[in-house]
Scaffold this active site. Structure first.
Site, PDB file in Angstrom:
ATOM      1  N   GLU A  96       0.750  -1.267  -0.068  1.00  0.00           N
ATOM      2  CA  GLU A  96       0.015  -0.083  -0.007  1.00  0.00           C
ATOM      3  C   GLU A  96       1.020   1.302   0.100  1.00  0.00           C
ATOM      4  O   GLU A  96       1.832   1.195   0.587  1.00  0.00           O
ATOM      5  CB  GLU A  96      -0.664   0.020   1.314  1.00  0.00           C
ATOM      6  CG  GLU A  96      -2.120  -0.583   0.956  1.00  0.00           C
ATOM      7  CD  GLU A  96      -3.134  -0.530   2.198  1.00  0.00           C
ATOM      8  OE1 GLU A  96      -2.644  -0.393   3.235  1.00  0.00           O
ATOM      9  OE2 GLU A  96      -4.148  -0.876   2.203  1.00  0.00           O
ATOM     10  N   CYS A 109       3.295   8.270   1.021  1.00  0.00           N
ATOM     11  CA  CYS A 109       4.083   7.722   2.121  1.00  0.00           C
ATOM     12  C   CYS A 109       4.438   6.163   1.421  1.00  0.00           C
ATOM     13  O   CYS A 109       3.382   5.525   1.115  1.00  0.00           O
ATOM     14  CB  CYS A 109       3.263   7.390   3.337  1.00  0.00           C
ATOM     15  SG  CYS A 109       3.719   6.379   4.615  1.00  0.00           S
ATOM     16  N   CYS A 116       8.596  -6.559   7.521  1.00  0.00           N
ATOM     17  CA  CYS A 116       9.760  -5.861   7.926  1.00  0.00           C
ATOM     18  C   CYS A 116      10.286  -6.762   9.006  1.00  0.00           C
ATOM     19  O   CYS A 116       9.620  -7.576   9.668  1.00  0.00           O
ATOM     20  CB  CYS A 116       9.327  -4.385   8.775  1.00  0.00           C
ATOM     21  SG  CYS A 116      10.993  -3.664   9.429  1.00  0.00           S
ATOM     22  N   CYS A 120       9.516  -4.552  15.699  1.00  0.00           N
ATOM     23  CA  CYS A 120       9.055  -3.593  16.839  1.00  0.00           C
ATOM     24  C   CYS A 120       7.919  -4.154  17.221  1.00  0.00           C
ATOM     25  O   CYS A 120       6.795  -4.377  16.651  1.00  0.00           O
ATOM     26  CB  CYS A 120       9.100  -2.172  16.339  1.00  0.00           C
ATOM     27  SG  CYS A 120      10.594  -1.638  15.629  1.00  0.00           S
ATOM     28  N   CYS A 123       4.087  -2.525  16.338  1.00  0.00           N
ATOM     29  CA  CYS A 123       3.913  -2.012  14.750  1.00  0.00           C
ATOM     30  C   CYS A 123       3.387  -3.287  13.994  1.00  0.00           C
ATOM     31  O   CYS A 123       3.877  -4.451  14.205  1.00  0.00           O
ATOM     32  CB  CYS A 123       5.300  -1.809  14.219  1.00  0.00           C
ATOM     33  SG  CYS A 123       5.220  -1.818  12.499  1.00  0.00           S
ATOM     34  N   CYS A 364      -0.174   6.150   8.465  1.00  0.00           N
ATOM     35  CA  CYS A 364       1.348   5.981   7.644  1.00  0.00           C
ATOM     36  C   CYS A 364       1.952   5.068   8.588  1.00  0.00           C
ATOM     37  O   CYS A 364       2.111   5.661   9.894  1.00  0.00           O
ATOM     38  CB  CYS A 364       1.818   7.255   7.470  1.00  0.00           C
ATOM     39  SG  CYS A 364       3.093   7.453   6.367  1.00  0.00           S
TER      40      CYS A 364
HETATM   41  N1  SAH Z   1      10.828   1.256   9.581  1.00  0.00           N
HETATM   42  C1  SAH Z   1      10.840   2.729   9.708  1.00  0.00           C
HETATM   43  C2  SAH Z   1       9.967   3.285   8.788  1.00  0.00           C
HETATM   44  C3  SAH Z   1       8.627   2.863   8.630  1.00  0.00           C
HETATM   45  S1  SAH Z   1       7.696   2.751  10.220  1.00  0.00           S
HETATM   46  C4  SAH Z   1      10.931   3.349  11.071  1.00  0.00           C
HETATM   47  O1  SAH Z   1      10.441   2.591  11.972  1.00  0.00           O
HETATM   48  O2  SAH Z   1      11.138   4.379  11.071  1.00  0.00           O
HETATM   49  C5  SAH Z   1       6.991   4.449   9.998  1.00  0.00           C
HETATM   50  C6  SAH Z   1       6.788   4.997  11.473  1.00  0.00           C
HETATM   51  O3  SAH Z   1       5.352   4.629  11.843  1.00  0.00           O
HETATM   52  C7  SAH Z   1       7.907   4.770  12.538  1.00  0.00           C
HETATM   53  O4  SAH Z   1       7.917   6.183  13.119  1.00  0.00           O
HETATM   54  C8  SAH Z   1       6.949   3.644  13.435  1.00  0.00           C
HETATM   55  O5  SAH Z   1       7.348   4.164  14.705  1.00  0.00           O
HETATM   56  C9  SAH Z   1       5.417   4.359  13.386  1.00  0.00           C
HETATM   57  N2  SAH Z   1       4.446   3.284  13.630  1.00  0.00           N
HETATM   58  C10 SAH Z   1       4.834   1.997  13.625  1.00  0.00           C
HETATM   59  N3  SAH Z   1       3.788   1.176  14.224  1.00  0.00           N
HETATM   60  C11 SAH Z   1       2.844   2.365  14.834  1.00  0.00           C
HETATM   61  C12 SAH Z   1       1.844   2.170  15.385  1.00  0.00           C
HETATM   62  N4  SAH Z   1       0.923   1.293  15.897  1.00  0.00           N
HETATM   63  N5  SAH Z   1       1.094   3.422  15.657  1.00  0.00           N
HETATM   64  C13 SAH Z   1       1.647   4.506  15.259  1.00  0.00           C
HETATM   65  N6  SAH Z   1       2.820   4.668  14.691  1.00  0.00           N
HETATM   66  C14 SAH Z   1       3.386   3.579  14.404  1.00  0.00           C
HETATM   67 FE1  SF4 Z   2       9.784  -2.105  11.018  1.00  0.00          FE
HETATM   68 FE2  SF4 Z   2       7.705  -1.277  12.111  1.00  0.00          FE
HETATM   69 FE3  SF4 Z   2       9.897  -1.407  13.594  1.00  0.00          FE
HETATM   70 FE4  SF4 Z   2       9.755   0.477  11.484  1.00  0.00          FE
HETATM   71  S1  SF4 Z   2       8.233   0.233  13.260  1.00  0.00           S
HETATM   72  S2  SF4 Z   2      11.384  -0.856  11.777  1.00  0.00           S
HETATM   73  S3  SF4 Z   2       8.286  -1.009   9.990  1.00  0.00           S
HETATM   74  S4  SF4 Z   2       8.852  -3.044  12.677  1.00  0.00           S
END
Ligand code: SAH
Ligand code: SF4
Length: 394
Positions: A96, A109, A116, A120, A123, A364
């Site tokens: 997406e 975005c 990934c 985390c 996420c 995003c």
């Molecule tokens: N992997 C990279 C870029 C993709 S994630 C990174 O982690 O920076 C993009 C953003 O979305 C990151 O700042 C991440 O912390 C945020 N994100 C991930 N899961 C989220 C959630 N459940 N609620 C809000 N933001 C989230």
């Molecule tokens: Fe990967 Fe999600 Fe962590 Fe970004 S926030 S590094 S997309 S697991």
């Protein structure tokens, strides 16, 4: 050239790669410049490359066509300000891309990986695991598809379809939303610095002064803090906007929220941020996903303020988007305000990011969350005037 040669995405080639490809076809070197002249303007259909001889156009068309993604759905949310485009690549992998419209700004975005590997725990993408790297071409095409949708009026039409759809309410649109992409954020699925070749090559295409001409500062690369990648960006003196997803200001908490912190702890991340700023003269921003009763306390706020001051970094806070399978919650609005206020009083610049696209599960950074975790059950319908899905209606 044999017609059964593997399909090729021309955006996956850099200039030398394109020259090699052209030489292999037995064509003169200047053909590579002609082809890249079209590609940087977003024209990837060889039949439209009118300065090439017709037989070459057909040969290229045989090779290039199969690499194009198909736009399988277009979902509208936030009263027409957010457009979620679902693209499917020829191998079936779907990703997406989200287009967000503001006055005088159209931000896409984009994703760099399908899934990934960073894991985390808050996420959805991280929870679903890693599927594969995207090629540079697949990264660039996300921007091209969004840009084409804006330029050809498909976005305006979809906004209108949203406005006309039953029960969707009036679509209020910024009249001065641009008709082309102005900004790109690498904040979709995946970790851009864990796919450095595609990230760098795509930035080069987008930044090309003869073509797409996006300013490097209009391009934001978001990273979880992969130090070698940040160092590489600094080495290349690439003046993109770097966003570091910190989420915790102590190693103890960050080890849990961002597992890669066990390999690259905060001190290392801070050193890399400092070097990047020194070398590129660009301020780094800090992303903070605010999770209720996890990282919203005063100790974290004070330490975050101290880091932001040291780094002269701007902090963006996004309240955690609740995700199926994740027991944590977003903080209460009062807690969000108190956290932001405390960091601000601690001397740091901080803003609360808007939570675009929540009503379509398209925040995003949360791309394909519903698709991946829901086993595809909420995959929007295929595109078509009658089939366009409006996010608010689902
Ligand atoms: N992997 C990279 C870029 C993709 S994630 C990174 O982690 O920076 C993009 C953003 O979305 C990151 O700042 C991440 O912390 C945020 N994100 C991930 N899961 C989220 C959630 N459940 N609620 C809000 N933001 C989230
Ligand atoms: Fe990967 Fe999600 Fe962590 Fe970004 S926030 S590094 S997309 S697991």
């Amino acid at each position: 050239m044999p017609t059964d040669a593997a399909p090729l995405d021309p955006y996956a080639l850099d200039r030398p790669g394109l020259r090699g490809f052209v030489a292999d076809l037995g064509e003169p070197a200047y053909r590579a410049d002609q082809i890249s002249g079209w590609l940087v303007r977003g024209v990837d259909d060889p039949h439209e490359m009118t300065d090439l001889p017709a037989p070459l156009r057909s040969r290229l068309a045989d090779r290039f066509a199969a690499s194009r993604p198909e736009l399988v759905a277009h979902t509208v949310a936030d009263d027409g300000h957010t457009h979620k485009l679902l693209l499917r690549f020829p191998d079936g992998e779907a990703i997406e891309t989200v287009l967000m419209l503001y006055p005088r700004r159209a931000t896409v975005c984009i994703s760099t990986q399908a899934g990934c590997a960073m894991g985390c725990p808050f996420c959805a993408t991280g929870q679903a695991g890693f599927r594969r790297q995207l090629t540079a071409g697949e990264v660039v095409r996300q921007v091209l598809v969004a840009d084409a949708a804006l330029r050809t009026g498909a976005i305006a039409e979809a906004r209108q379809a949203g406005a006309d759809g039953a029960g969707t309410g009036a679509v209020v649109l910024p009249d001065d939303a641009p008709d082309h992409v102005t900004n790109v954020v690498y904040m979709g699925m995946g970790e851009p610095l864990a796919n450095l070749p595609a990230t760098l090559a795509s930035v080069r295409w987008l930044n090309d002064p003869d073509g797409f001409r996006l300013s490097a500062r209009g391009i934001t690369v978001s990273t979880v803090g992969l130090v070698p990648g940040i160092e590489r960006l600094a080495e290349l003196r690439l003046p993109v906007t770097l966003a570091v997803s910190l989420h915790a200001a102590t190693d103890e908490l960050r080890d849990d929220l961002v597992p890669v912190n066990r390999t690259h702890p905060l001190a290392e991340v801070e050193a890399a941020m400092r070097d990047f700023r020194r070398v590129t003269n660009r301020r780094v921003s800090i992303e903070w996903c605010l999770i209720g009763e996890v990282n919203d306390d005063d100790v974290q706020a004070d330490r975050l303020a101290a880091i932001a001051r040291r780094q002269r970094a701007h902090v963006n806070v996004i309240p955690m988007n609740p995700t199926p399978g994740v027991r944590w919650k977003e903080p209460t609005p009062q807690r969000c305000r108190a956290f932001v206020e405390r960091v601000r009083r601690g001397g740091a610049e901080i803003t609360m990011r808007d939570t675009r696209g929540r009503d379509a599960d398209a925040a995003c950074g949360q791309l394909l969350a519903s698709y991946t975790l829901g086993g595809g059950s909420r995959l929007p319908a295929a595109i078509g005037a009658a089939e366009r899905v409006d996010g608010a209606r689902r």
